[in-house]
Design a protein around this motif. Structure first.
Motif, PDB file in Angstrom:
ATOM      1  N   ARG A  13       3.163   5.580  92.232  1.00 59.45           N
ATOM      2  CA  ARG A  13       2.670   6.963  92.246  1.00 59.45           C
ATOM      3  C   ARG A  13       1.371   7.148  91.465  1.00 59.45           C
ATOM      4  NH1 ARG A  13       7.866   8.021  90.690  1.00 59.45           N
ATOM      5  NH2 ARG A  13       7.140   8.619  88.629  1.00 59.45           N
ATOM      6  N   GLU A  14       1.206   6.428  90.365  1.00 61.03           N
ATOM      7  CA  GLU A  14       0.173   6.792  89.408  1.00 61.03           C
ATOM      8  C   GLU A  14      -0.975   5.794  89.218  1.00 61.03           C
ATOM      9  OE1 GLU A  14       0.087   9.699  88.007  1.00 61.03           O
ATOM     10  OE2 GLU A  14       2.110  10.429  88.363  1.00 61.03           O
ATOM     11  N   ASP A  59      -4.153  -2.020  81.415  1.00 58.80           N
ATOM     12  CA  ASP A  59      -5.132  -1.127  82.030  1.00 58.80           C
ATOM     13  C   ASP A  59      -4.473   0.044  82.760  1.00 58.80           C
ATOM     14  OD1 ASP A  59      -7.192  -2.747  81.158  1.00 58.80           O
ATOM     15  OD2 ASP A  59      -7.283  -3.884  83.029  1.00 58.80           O
ATOM     16  N   PHE A  60      -3.149   0.051  82.844  1.00 54.97           N
ATOM     17  CA  PHE A  60      -2.442   1.126  83.537  1.00 54.97           C
ATOM     18  C   PHE A  60      -2.415   2.359  82.632  1.00 54.97           C
ATOM     19  CE2 PHE A  60       1.938   2.749  85.015  1.00 54.97           C
ATOM     20  CZ  PHE A  60       1.353   3.664  85.864  1.00 54.97           C
ATOM     21  N   ILE A  61      -3.227   3.334  82.986  1.00 53.09           N
ATOM     22  CA  ILE A  61      -3.335   4.563  82.216  1.00 53.09           C
ATOM     23  C   ILE A  61      -3.213   5.740  83.180  1.00 53.09           C
ATOM     24  CG2 ILE A  61      -4.889   5.977  80.809  1.00 53.09           C
ATOM     25  CD1 ILE A  61      -6.137   3.328  79.843  1.00 53.09           C
ATOM     26  N   ILE A  62      -2.439   6.721  82.771  1.00 53.26           N
ATOM     27  CA  ILE A  62      -2.272   7.939  83.554  1.00 53.26           C
ATOM     28  C   ILE A  62      -3.171   9.007  82.939  1.00 53.26           C
ATOM     29  CG2 ILE A  62      -0.659   9.751  84.241  1.00 53.26           C
ATOM     30  CD1 ILE A  62       1.551   7.607  84.135  1.00 53.26           C
ATOM     31  N   VAL A  63      -3.921   9.687  83.778  1.00 57.88           N
ATOM     32  CA  VAL A  63      -4.813  10.749  83.312  1.00 57.88           C
ATOM     33  C   VAL A  63      -4.352  12.071  83.913  1.00 57.88           C
ATOM     34  CG1 VAL A  63      -7.181  11.590  83.270  1.00 57.88           C
ATOM     35  CG2 VAL A  63      -6.731   9.134  83.131  1.00 57.88           C
ATOM     36  N   ARG A  64      -4.216  13.054  83.051  1.00 62.96           N
ATOM     37  CA  ARG A  64      -3.851  14.407  83.463  1.00 62.96           C
ATOM     38  C   ARG A  64      -4.939  15.372  82.988  1.00 62.96           C
ATOM     39  NH1 ARG A  64      -0.755  12.232  86.468  1.00 62.96           N
ATOM     40  NH2 ARG A  64       1.485  12.190  86.295  1.00 62.96           N
ATOM     41  N   PRO A  65      -5.071  16.539  83.604  1.00 65.47           N
ATOM     42  CA  PRO A  65      -6.064  17.519  83.145  1.00 65.47           C
ATOM     43  C   PRO A  65      -5.832  17.957  81.695  1.00 65.47           C
ATOM     44  CG  PRO A  65      -5.250  18.127  85.318  1.00 65.47           C
ATOM     45  CD  PRO A  65      -4.402  16.981  84.830  1.00 65.47           C
ATOM     46  N   ASP A  66      -4.580  18.007  81.287  1.00 61.77           N
ATOM     47  CA  ASP A  66      -4.216  18.415  79.940  1.00 61.77           C
ATOM     48  C   ASP A  66      -4.101  17.183  79.042  1.00 61.77           C
ATOM     49  OD1 ASP A  66      -3.008  20.457  78.013  1.00 61.77           O
ATOM     50  OD2 ASP A  66      -1.424  18.927  78.137  1.00 61.77           O
ATOM     51  N   ALA A  67      -4.825  17.160  77.924  1.00 55.74           N
ATOM     52  CA  ALA A  67      -4.850  16.003  77.027  1.00 55.74           C
ATOM     53  C   ALA A  67      -3.469  15.673  76.463  1.00 55.74           C
ATOM     54  CB  ALA A  67      -5.838  16.238  75.886  1.00 55.74           C
ATOM     55  N   GLU A  68      -2.697  16.686  76.113  1.00 54.34           N
ATOM     56  CA  GLU A  68      -1.361  16.439  75.571  1.00 54.34           C
ATOM     57  C   GLU A  68      -0.453  15.792  76.610  1.00 54.34           C
ATOM     58  OE1 GLU A  68       0.476  19.755  73.617  1.00 54.34           O
ATOM     59  OE2 GLU A  68      -1.383  20.247  72.539  1.00 54.34           O
ATOM     60  N   THR A  70      -1.493  13.933  79.094  1.00 50.76           N
ATOM     61  CA  THR A  70      -1.991  12.569  79.256  1.00 50.76           C
ATOM     62  C   THR A  70      -1.379  11.665  78.198  1.00 50.76           C
ATOM     63  OG1 THR A  70      -4.068  13.264  80.273  1.00 50.76           O
ATOM     64  CG2 THR A  70      -4.067  11.118  79.201  1.00 50.76           C
ATOM     65  N   VAL A  71      -1.378  12.116  76.955  1.00 48.41           N
ATOM     66  CA  VAL A  71      -0.794  11.336  75.858  1.00 48.41           C
ATOM     67  C   VAL A  71       0.694  11.114  76.109  1.00 48.41           C
ATOM     68  CG1 VAL A  71      -0.217  11.371  73.401  1.00 48.41           C
ATOM     69  CG2 VAL A  71      -2.516  12.017  74.153  1.00 48.41           C
ATOM     70  N   ALA A  72       1.406  12.163  76.496  1.00 50.56           N
ATOM     71  CA  ALA A  72       2.843  12.052  76.741  1.00 50.56           C
ATOM     72  C   ALA A  72       3.155  11.089  77.877  1.00 50.56           C
ATOM     73  CB  ALA A  72       3.436  13.432  77.038  1.00 50.56           C
ATOM     74  N   GLU A  73       2.409  11.177  78.969  1.00 50.56           N
ATOM     75  CA  GLU A  73       2.643  10.286  80.111  1.00 50.56           C
ATOM     76  C   GLU A  73       2.385   8.824  79.740  1.00 50.56           C
ATOM     77  OE1 GLU A  73       3.836  10.788  83.195  1.00 50.56           O
ATOM     78  OE2 GLU A  73       4.130  12.919  82.844  1.00 50.56           O
TER      79      GLU A  73
END
Length: 94
Positions: A13-14, A59-68, A70-73
């Motif tokens: 998915r990500e 290198d697998f990093i999930i990016v979300r619009p919200d910084a918090e 992103t950190v949680a994911e």
């Protein structure tokens, strides 16, 4: 092993397009090995070897619009990855 399946599906998915299928295929291989009825020590050994060959998985990093978020994911990814690594490298019965 549910943690391996969860991580495999999360990658599908990500993950970024350039890495997605390589990581997914390797995690699918890990899950396939874990689902065999072979000797548990051998299963863990070969699944661990397959998992360890994912050399660029950091290198697998999930990016979300919200910084918090992103950190949680990404903390979730680290927890799953670390938990799977720990399970694959323990001796049966531990």
């Amino acid at each position: 092993m549910p943690i391996a399946i969860e991580l495999r599906e999360l990658v599908l998915r990500e993950a970024e397009r350039g890495f997605r299928m390589a990581w997914y295929d390797r995690l699918r291989q890990v899950v396939d090995i874990l689902e065999t009825d072979d000797d548990p020590a051998e299963v863990l050994k070969y699944a661990g070897l397959a998992f360890d060959r994912i050399s660029d998985f950091a290198d697998f990093i999930i990016v979300r619009p919200d910084a918090e978020q992103t950190v949680a994911e990404n903390e979730r990814v680290r927890r799953l990855t670390g938990g799977l690594r720990e399970l694959l490298h323990r001796r049966p019965g531990e």
